[in-house]
Design a protein around this motif. Structure first.
Motif, mmCIF file in Angstrom:
data_model
loop_
_atom_site.group_PDB
_atom_site.id
_atom_site.type_symbol
_atom_site.label_atom_id
_atom_site.label_comp_id
_atom_site.label_asym_id
_atom_site.label_seq_id
_atom_site.Cartn_x
_atom_site.Cartn_y
_atom_site.Cartn_z
ATOM 1 N N TYR A 52 0.815 -1.208 0.000
ATOM 2 C CA TYR A 52 0.000 0.000 0.000
ATOM 3 C C TYR A 52 0.852 1.264 0.000
ATOM 4 O O TYR A 52 0.516 2.236 -0.695
ATOM 5 C CB TYR A 52 -0.944 -0.001 1.207
ATOM 6 N N THR A 53 1.938 1.268 0.731
ATOM 7 C CA THR A 53 2.757 2.487 0.801
ATOM 8 C C THR A 53 3.410 2.798 -0.542
ATOM 9 O O THR A 53 3.516 3.965 -0.921
ATOM 10 C CB THR A 53 3.831 2.371 1.900
ATOM 11 N N TRP A 58 3.169 6.131 -5.483
ATOM 12 C CA TRP A 58 2.976 6.282 -6.928
ATOM 13 C C TRP A 58 1.773 7.175 -7.217
ATOM 14 O O TRP A 58 1.836 8.069 -8.058
ATOM 15 C CB TRP A 58 2.782 4.904 -7.571
ATOM 16 N N LEU A 59 0.684 6.956 -6.483
ATOM 17 C CA LEU A 59 -0.539 7.709 -6.728
ATOM 18 C C LEU A 59 -0.479 9.124 -6.171
ATOM 19 O O LEU A 59 -1.248 9.986 -6.575
ATOM 20 C CB LEU A 59 -1.735 6.965 -6.124
ATOM 21 N N SER A 60 0.450 9.399 -5.279
ATOM 22 C CA SER A 60 0.539 10.741 -4.709
ATOM 23 C C SER A 60 1.221 11.734 -5.651
ATOM 24 O O SER A 60 1.189 12.941 -5.406
ATOM 25 C CB SER A 60 1.273 10.705 -3.367
ATOM 26 N N GLY A 115 -14.914 6.747 -7.272
ATOM 27 C CA GLY A 115 -13.549 6.475 -7.725
ATOM 28 C C GLY A 115 -12.632 7.674 -7.558
ATOM 29 O O GLY A 115 -11.483 7.542 -7.123
ATOM 30 N N ILE A 116 -13.132 8.859 -7.898
ATOM 31 C CA ILE A 116 -12.337 10.086 -7.727
ATOM 32 C C ILE A 116 -12.035 10.302 -6.253
ATOM 33 O O ILE A 116 -10.904 10.645 -5.876
ATOM 34 C CB ILE A 116 -13.072 11.289 -8.337
ATOM 35 N N LEU A 121 -8.274 10.265 -1.823
ATOM 36 C CA LEU A 121 -8.014 9.798 -0.465
ATOM 37 C C LEU A 121 -6.645 9.123 -0.383
ATOM 38 O O LEU A 121 -5.858 9.410 0.530
ATOM 39 C CB LEU A 121 -9.112 8.844 -0.044
ATOM 40 N N VAL A 122 -6.341 8.272 -1.339
ATOM 41 C CA VAL A 122 -5.042 7.590 -1.338
ATOM 42 C C VAL A 122 -3.925 8.570 -1.680
ATOM 43 O O VAL A 122 -2.871 8.572 -1.035
ATOM 44 C CB VAL A 122 -5.066 6.402 -2.322
ATOM 45 N N ALA A 123 -4.162 9.417 -2.680
ATOM 46 C CA ALA A 123 -3.119 10.348 -3.130
ATOM 47 C C ALA A 123 -2.756 11.368 -2.065
ATOM 48 O O ALA A 123 -1.593 11.755 -1.942
ATOM 49 C CB ALA A 123 -3.568 11.054 -4.399
#
Length: 126
Positions: A52-53, A58-60, A115-116, A121-123
């Motif tokens: 997850y990290t 990557w998504l951030s 989805g957005i 939230l993850v980013a």
């Protein structure tokens, strides 16, 4: 020689031409989806075994987050247009047709927003 019926000539009604804009919108969204999905698939494959990290790192990235959101928006928009065409072509009862089109558009909007929200939230590390 005219193939018009007397009723058509009297009313002046012909093709509504409303499908042309949806046809173009679906073609444009499909063209946009080609590079977006190729990019997303490559990114997922490259980070397939990541935890997850790593996925969050990557998504951030702003570019990754924006491209992922664009992929979501284009996918749900394209899918909703396609489902609307299917409903309009194969459902003959007008009330049911209208209800299904509204349901399809509502579901696409809810899923796209979810989805957005998940991407943000993850980013943003939430």
């Amino acid at each position: 020689m005219s193939f018009r019926t007397p009723l058509k000539q009297a009313l002046g009604l012909g093709a509504s031409h409303s499908g042309t804009s949806r046809w173009w919108a679906q073609r444009v969204s499909s063209v946009a989806l080609v590079p977006l999905l190729i990019w997303l698939i490559i990114g997922i494959v490259r980070h397939g075994g990541a935890d997850y990290t790593d996925a969050q790192a990557w998504l951030s990235s702003p570019i990754t987050a924006v491209l992922t959101i664009l992929t979501l928006v284009a996918s749900f928009y394209h899918g909703a247009l396609g489902m609307q065409v299917i409903v309009e072509d194969y459902v003959s009862h007008e009330t049911v047709q209208l209800a299904l089109v509204v349901l399809v558009k509502f579901a696409a909007m809810v899923l796209a927003v979810a989805g957005i929200f998940a991407v943000l939230l993850v980013a943003l590390g939430g």
